[in-house]
Enzyme design. Structure first.
Site, PDB file in Angstrom:
ATOM      1  N   VAL A  71      55.439  26.117  25.335  1.00 11.94           N
ATOM      2  CA  VAL A  71      56.406  25.899  24.896  1.00 11.94           C
ATOM      3  C   VAL A  71      57.355  25.322  25.490  1.00 11.94           C
ATOM      4  CG1 VAL A  71      55.067  25.027  23.106  1.00 11.94           C
ATOM      5  CG2 VAL A  71      57.067  26.585  23.083  1.00 11.94           C
ATOM      6  N   SER A 147      59.892  27.417   8.728  1.00 12.61           N
ATOM      7  CA  SER A 147      59.537  29.304   8.090  1.00 12.61           C
ATOM      8  C   SER A 147      60.542  29.045   7.067  1.00 12.61           C
ATOM      9  CB  SER A 147      59.932  30.239   8.816  1.00 12.61           C
ATOM     10  OG  SER A 147      60.033  31.641   8.445  1.00 12.61           O
ATOM     11  N   TYR A 160      65.366  35.139  14.284  1.00 11.30           N
ATOM     12  CA  TYR A 160      64.680  33.937  13.553  1.00 11.30           C
ATOM     13  C   TYR A 160      65.464  33.079  12.986  1.00 11.30           C
ATOM     14  CZ  TYR A 160      59.440  33.108  11.793  1.00 11.30           C
ATOM     15  OH  TYR A 160      58.961  33.153  11.285  1.00 11.30           O
ATOM     16  N   ALA A 162      67.970  31.533  12.617  1.00  8.59           N
ATOM     17  CA  ALA A 162      69.485  31.456  13.520  1.00  8.59           C
ATOM     18  C   ALA A 162      67.565  29.905  13.658  1.00  8.59           C
ATOM     19  CB  ALA A 162      70.002  31.807  14.147  1.00  8.59           C
ATOM     20  N   SER A 163      66.797  30.011  14.721  1.00 10.60           N
ATOM     21  CA  SER A 163      66.036  29.501  15.378  1.00 10.60           C
ATOM     22  C   SER A 163      64.900  28.718  14.040  1.00 10.60           C
ATOM     23  CB  SER A 163      64.886  30.331  16.373  1.00 10.60           C
ATOM     24  OG  SER A 163      64.128  30.756  15.656  1.00 10.60           O
ATOM     25  N   LYS A 164      64.753  28.814  12.417  1.00 14.71           N
ATOM     26  CA  LYS A 164      63.884  28.161  12.830  1.00 14.71           C
ATOM     27  C   LYS A 164      64.905  27.752  11.685  1.00 14.71           C
ATOM     28  CE  LYS A 164      59.711  29.540  12.979  1.00 14.71           C
ATOM     29  NZ  LYS A 164      59.010  28.627  13.270  1.00 14.71           N
TER      30      LYS A 164
END
Length: 261
Positions: A71, A147, A160, A162-164
């Site tokens: 992706v 999440s 994780y 920060a990304s979500k």
């Protein structure tokens, strides 16, 4: 690369693209769609995993195709959506692909941080960018598997979280930008889900797994099928007024403070 089960010229029926479809949540979502007779495109980097899931689709009502892709590869996604357009387009995207890496900002190296952000956040952006023209033409939906780490912090999960959080913000903006075009954009925010990624995450710390499981008021982690059922609902007529929703699917773990008996 494209593999198929029941490959034929697509009929004018509901069609969905599912990323991360080689295992876990993505595989369960793909099954949920083909079980209700939809055409399904499954996308993942893991060719063997895709073919294993594809073997379960024998005898389903619709067409089931697989694409090998990462992706984070925008050019490859562009080629895939050109092929999808040739095959008739899509009504729904359910974006399940993602990675998790542990570490605080002092513990994590820059390359690992970039990996998590690129797959989880940039991958969502690249997929949405390529998918949106198809979804606009069919008045479809885009659902991201975010999440509970996208709505609150978690010790040791800096990148994780920060990304979500970024995925949740992106989905909210997409809902505002593309809702007027008839496209519904929503995020599902599960807690821990019983997947191979979870097993890998807790492989060296089974006590941590027990701690987090006890923090769930319902007493268990989610199953992939729990997430798939909600994704199917969002992409159905029953969910036709959902847009910009950020839905907690965590057994109550983010409802407030909880003390297990």
């Amino acid at each position: 690369m494209i593999d198929s089960q029941n490959m034929k010229t697509p009929m004018p029926r509901e069609t969905a693209l599912v990323t991360g479809a080689a295992s876990g949540i993505g595989a369960a979502v793909a099954r949920r769609f083909w079980e209700r007779g939809a055409n399904v495109f499954m996308l993942d980097r893991n060719v063997d995993g895709l073919r294993n899931v594809l073997s379960d689709a024998d005898g389903c009502g619709g067409t089931v195709n697989t694409f090998q892709a990462d992706v984070t590869d925008g050019a490859r996604l562009g080629d895939i959506f050109a092929e999808i357009h040739r095959l008739g387009g899509i009504d729904h995207v359910v974006h399940c692909a993602g990675v998790a890496r542990l570490g605080t900002v002092t513990e994590m190296d820059e390359a690992t941080f970039d990996l998590v952000m690129n797959v989880n956040l940039k991958g969502t952006f690249l997929l949405a960018k390529r998918a949106m023209p198809c979804l606009v033409s069919r008045k479809g939906s885009f659902t991201a598997i975010a999440s509970d780490a996208g709505t609150q912090g978690a010790s040791g999960y800096a990148a994780y979280c920060a990304s979500k959080h970024g995925v949740v913000g992106l989905i909210k903006s997409m809902a505002l930008d593309h809702g007027p075009q008839g496209v519904r954009c929503n995020a599902i925010c599960p807690g821990f889900v019983q997947t191979p990624m979870l097993d890998q995450l807790f492989a060296d710390s089974p006590s941590d797994r027990g701690f987090y499981e006890k923090s769930v008021p319902l007493g268990r982690f989610a199953r992939p099928e729990d997430v798939a059922e909600l994704a199917g609902f969002i992409a159905s007529q029953a969910g036709a007024y959902l847009n910009g929703a950020v839905i907690a699917l965590d057994g109550g773990s983010t409802a407030g403070y909880f003390s297990a008996a």
